[in-house]
Design a protein around this motif. Sequence first.
Motif, short mmCIF file in Angstrom:
data_model
loop_
_atom_site.label_atom_id
_atom_site.label_comp_id
_atom_site.label_asym_id
_atom_site.label_seq_id
_atom_site.Cartn_x
_atom_site.Cartn_y
_atom_site.Cartn_z
N LEU A 729 -9.76 -14.53 5.41
CA LEU A 729 -8.72 -15.38 5.98
C LEU A 729 -9.27 -16.17 7.16
N HIS A 730 -10.16 -15.55 7.91
CA HIS A 730 -10.78 -16.25 9.03
C HIS A 730 -11.96 -17.11 8.57
N ASP A 731 -12.83 -16.51 7.77
CA ASP A 731 -14.07 -17.20 7.43
C ASP A 731 -13.85 -18.43 6.56
N VAL A 732 -12.79 -18.43 5.76
CA VAL A 732 -12.55 -19.56 4.85
C VAL A 732 -11.39 -20.42 5.33
N LEU A 733 -10.28 -19.79 5.75
CA LEU A 733 -9.08 -20.57 6.12
C LEU A 733 -8.96 -20.78 7.62
N GLY A 734 -9.81 -20.14 8.41
CA GLY A 734 -9.74 -20.35 9.86
C GLY A 734 -8.57 -19.67 10.51
N ILE A 735 -8.00 -18.65 9.89
CA ILE A 735 -6.91 -17.90 10.51
C ILE A 735 -7.51 -16.88 11.47
N LYS A 736 -7.01 -16.83 12.68
CA LYS A 736 -7.52 -15.87 13.66
C LYS A 736 -6.68 -14.60 13.69
N THR A 737 -5.39 -14.75 13.75
CA THR A 737 -4.51 -13.59 13.84
C THR A 737 -3.29 -13.80 12.96
N ILE A 738 -2.71 -12.69 12.56
CA ILE A 738 -1.46 -12.75 11.79
C ILE A 738 -0.37 -12.04 12.58
N GLU A 739 0.85 -12.46 12.33
CA GLU A 739 1.98 -11.92 13.08
C GLU A 739 2.69 -10.81 12.33
N GLN A 740 2.80 -10.96 11.00
CA GLN A 740 3.49 -9.95 10.22
C GLN A 740 3.14 -10.11 8.74
N LEU A 741 3.53 -9.10 7.98
CA LEU A 741 3.39 -9.13 6.52
C LEU A 741 4.78 -9.18 5.90
N TRP A 742 4.83 -9.74 4.69
CA TRP A 742 6.02 -9.63 3.86
C TRP A 742 5.60 -8.95 2.56
N LEU A 743 6.26 -7.84 2.22
CA LEU A 743 6.02 -7.13 0.97
C LEU A 743 7.05 -7.62 -0.04
N ILE A 744 6.58 -8.12 -1.17
CA ILE A 744 7.47 -8.68 -2.18
C ILE A 744 7.55 -7.70 -3.34
N ASP A 745 8.77 -7.30 -3.68
CA ASP A 745 8.99 -6.34 -4.76
C ASP A 745 8.54 -6.95 -6.08
N ALA A 746 7.59 -6.30 -6.74
CA ALA A 746 7.03 -6.86 -7.96
C ALA A 746 7.47 -6.11 -9.21
N GLY A 747 8.44 -5.22 -9.10
CA GLY A 747 8.81 -4.47 -10.29
C GLY A 747 10.29 -4.28 -10.49
N GLY A 748 11.11 -4.87 -9.65
CA GLY A 748 12.53 -4.62 -9.78
C GLY A 748 12.91 -3.34 -9.05
N ALA A 749 14.21 -3.05 -9.02
CA ALA A 749 14.73 -1.97 -8.19
C ALA A 749 14.24 -0.60 -8.62
N THR A 750 13.80 -0.43 -9.87
CA THR A 750 13.39 0.89 -10.35
C THR A 750 11.89 1.13 -10.17
N ASN A 751 11.17 0.16 -9.65
CA ASN A 751 9.71 0.30 -9.55
C ASN A 751 9.22 0.00 -8.14
N GLU A 752 9.94 0.46 -7.15
CA GLU A 752 9.59 0.11 -5.78
C GLU A 752 8.45 0.96 -5.26
N ILE A 753 7.62 0.34 -4.46
CA ILE A 753 6.62 1.06 -3.70
C ILE A 753 7.30 1.59 -2.44
N ASP A 754 6.93 2.78 -1.99
CA ASP A 754 7.63 3.44 -0.88
C ASP A 754 6.71 3.58 0.33
N PHE A 755 6.55 2.52 1.09
CA PHE A 755 5.72 2.58 2.29
C PHE A 755 6.49 3.29 3.40
N ILE A 756 5.77 4.17 4.13
CA ILE A 756 6.40 4.89 5.22
C ILE A 756 5.77 4.56 6.58
N GLU A 757 4.62 3.88 6.57
CA GLU A 757 4.03 3.43 7.83
C GLU A 757 3.02 2.34 7.56
N ALA A 758 2.83 1.49 8.56
CA ALA A 758 1.83 0.43 8.51
C ALA A 758 1.14 0.37 9.86
#
Length: 832
Positions: A729-758
Amino acid sequence: MSLSRLTARAAAFCASAALVPAVLAAIPDHPIITEVYTDPPGVNDGPVGRDPANLHQEYIEIYLPPAANLRPGLNKDALRLAFYEVEGDEDSTGPGLVNYRFDLPTFDLDPSNGLTPGAVARPAGGVVVLGWVDYLGNPPTALAGTAATRVALINGGVTSTPGYTFVPINGNQFGGTTNFAPVVAESLIDMPSETQSGIIQNGSSAYLLVNRDAAGYVQLYDDQHIPVGGSANPNLPAGTVLQAGCLMDGFAPNDFGNFDVLEQPYGQNNSFDLAMVLPDGGAFSRLICQLPERESAGLNPGIAAGYARRYVDMGKTTEDANTGNDDPVSDALNAYRHVRSAGPFYPTPGRSVMTTSAPELGVAASSEQNFSVLKDTIGRPALLCANVGGDFDVNFSTVAGASTNPAVATFSGGDAASAVAGQSFALPTVAISPTASAAHNSSASATVTVTATNAGGGDPAVLNPVQNVQITATVLNPTTGLNAAGQPFQTTVFAAVQPIVADAAANEFVATSLASWLPAHAAQAIDTWGHGASLLNAATDISNPLVVRPMVRDFPDPLTYVNPPGPAGRPDLVQTVLSSAEVLSGATTYEESFNVTFTALRGTRVNVSDTQVYGGSFTPAERINFAATSGRVSDPRSGLSNATTTRTFEIALLDTNVGFDALLESGATDDVGIVIEVLDTEPGSPVVAGEFVFLSFTGGLQGADIDGLEILPGSPVVANLVYLDLDNLHDVLGIKTIEQLWLIDAGGATNEIDFIEAWSLNLPPPPFAVGDCNCDGAVNVLDINAFVLAIIDAAAYAAQFPNCSALLADVNADGAADILDINPFVQLLAGG
C-alpha cells in the motif's frame, strides 16, 4: 452455518477420511460397476482423432462375482446384463431419458458344467471392460486391423485381454471383430460426432447396470433414435417402467455447481441436476447415490475424469439385506472415489482393487506437482500421492534433489504422511525456499523421491514403493492486483491465517507468538475493541461461548445496513464494492451482502488505531497459510500454505470458531472482504485521505474475499489469527497510514466470520523526536536537557546519565541516532 449442517459435515468428513463402510468387506453376490472413465486428456473422448499418447479412451468396467458367490435368482450359466445411461442435466432437452443402452454378451459364470452356447466364460479376474476398438479414417470408414486383430483402446492399445474380458461397443460395425466379444445390442453410434465426442457423457447422468432377465427390466432406446413403438423413458422416479427389481448397481455423477453431496436426494421441485430423475422419495433415488463431479478443494479442484468403486468387496448400504438403511450420502462418501488422468488414481481398466490387495504407492504426474511459493517464505506444499492399493496403512516420505535453478529456489524434504489408509490420498510435503534475489514469477524444479513403507507389521509389502517425480516451484512477489479484465490494478497485499488448535489449556491464544510479542511492544501495538487484556490472560477460557460470544463483532442486521461516504469525488463504500474487480468479473461473492436497492451493505467498521502500513516488526513464529490469488487459504497442496515467513504484518485479527452451543465451526464458510480507509499519503499518491481501497490478495482480483478458514480439516480449531502484510500500500500507492478497516460480509447471514479482536501492530512514530533521550526507559519528545548538557559538557552528561553510552534519540526521524542535531527541538519550542 446451521448446527445440523455442521454436524453432518463433520460426520461426513470422518466417514470419508476413515472410509468407514456401511457393509463389511465381502465378495459381492451380484455384478457391480467398478469404474467409469469418461474424460481422457485431449480434445475428445472417442477414438477418432485421439491423441496417440493417451493410454485410454473412455470405458466402463464391471465386476462379475464367482458363481459360488452369486445370489439366488441370478442365472450363473447365462447372465445377461445391460448398461443404461440416463440424462440428468436439469437444462437438457431430454432429462430423464436414456442416452445409451449397451446389452453385454451373455456370461457363463460356471463353465465347469459346460459353457452355455453363445455365452462368454467369466474371466479369471471377474472384470469386464466395455470400450472402443480403433477406427480407420476420419470420419470412420472401417475398423482398424482385421476381424482377428482389432485393437482395444485401453492399456495403451491391446489385441487380447488375459485375465479380464474386453467388450467393444463398436465391435459389430464395419464387419465386426472376432478377437473380442462385442455387445449384443447398442444404441446407435452417430457418425462421426460420437466417435469423437464419446458416448459416456460428461455432466449429470445416472449410470445403471441392470439384469435383462429380471421381471422389472424393459428394453429402452436412446432419446435420439427411438424406433417406431419404442420408448426412451425409464421413468426412474416412479419405477413403473424400468423397475428397481432389475437393478444390479448404479451411481450418478452430478456436475451442478451447487450440488451438495450431503443433501441428496433433492426434491423434485428443485432446479438442481438429477432432481427430476432421482427425486426424494423416487423409486431409484436411495439406490443410486450421486457423486460430485468436481473434486474437493486441496486436491486440484476440477472436472473428474471418471469414478471408481474404492473396493470391489466393500459393500454399499444398498447391498445388504436391510432396505431400511439405504443411504446415498454414505454410499457416495464411502464407496467411490475419482479417477484422475494424471493420477495418482490413474484409470486401471481390467484391474479392480479389493480390501485384501497389497498396498501400493501412487504418485501423480509432474503436471500435477506445480507449486507457487511466496517470496520471503518457506513453503511446504503437499505432493499429490496416494495409497492406491488395499486396506493396509502406509507411511509416505520425501527426499528432494538438487534445484535446477538454485538462484531462484532450493528444495528439501518436508513432513511425512503417516498411516495413510488404502484408496486414500497422501499429502507428504516438500520444503521450498526462495532466495532473497528471486524475481517475481521465476521458477525452479527438482526431482523428488517418494517412498512408501508399511505402517503395520505383517502387512503385504507395498507395491512400487519408491517413485520419482519432478516438481516445479514458481516464486511470487506481486506488487499489483488485477482488474476484471485481468490487467494490473492498484496494488496487492498479503493475508495469512494461523489456526489455533484446542488443547488442555483454558486460553490457547496465550501460547501464540503474537500473544508473546504484544506485551513487549505496547508502544507499537494496541487492540481495537478492548479485549486485549482479557485475551492475554491465561485464565480466560476462549473455548467457552459465554466468554467469547459477547466479544464477537457481528455484521449489521438488515435493518442497519451501512454505506459511509467517500471523500469528495471518490466512491462511497457501496460503490467501492460494486465497482470492484471481484464484482465486475461476474462473481456473486457479495450478492447477498446488499439491501434490495443496492444502496447499503452488511459491513463492520474496525476502528483500529491509526496504523502505519509499512515497516512492521511482527513476524509470527508459527506456520501460517497465505491467501492465494482467489483468496482461498485452505489448500494443503499450495506452496502458500504451511509456510514460515520473514515477512512482517501490520494488522492482526482474531476469529473464533466457538458457537453459541460450544461446538466448533469448521470455518469452511467464513468468508470476508476487506476495505481499508486511507488516513495519510505520500506526495503524489493516486489516492486521497478518506478514500476506500478494496484489497487484493497475492496479486488476485481487487476486492476478492478471504475465502474459507478451514485450515486444518478435522482438527479442533478453536480460533484463527488473520494477519495483513500491507507494505505494498505504501510502496506502490503511496499510502502512509490507514484509519480503519471495513469488513464486508461475503457469505450472507449464515456464513459470517466471527472476529473478536483486531490489533494495530504498527503505530506511527511521534512527529518529532523518537527515542530515550536520557536513558530513563521512556520515549522523550521535549526533554532536551540531555542534548544541551551533551553540547555544553560531555563529562557532565556522562556523570548525570551513567547508563547512556551514547545519545540514541532519532530526533529528526531520519533513521539515524542523533547527538548534536537539536534543530527539531528548537523548532518545536519556537512553534515550528
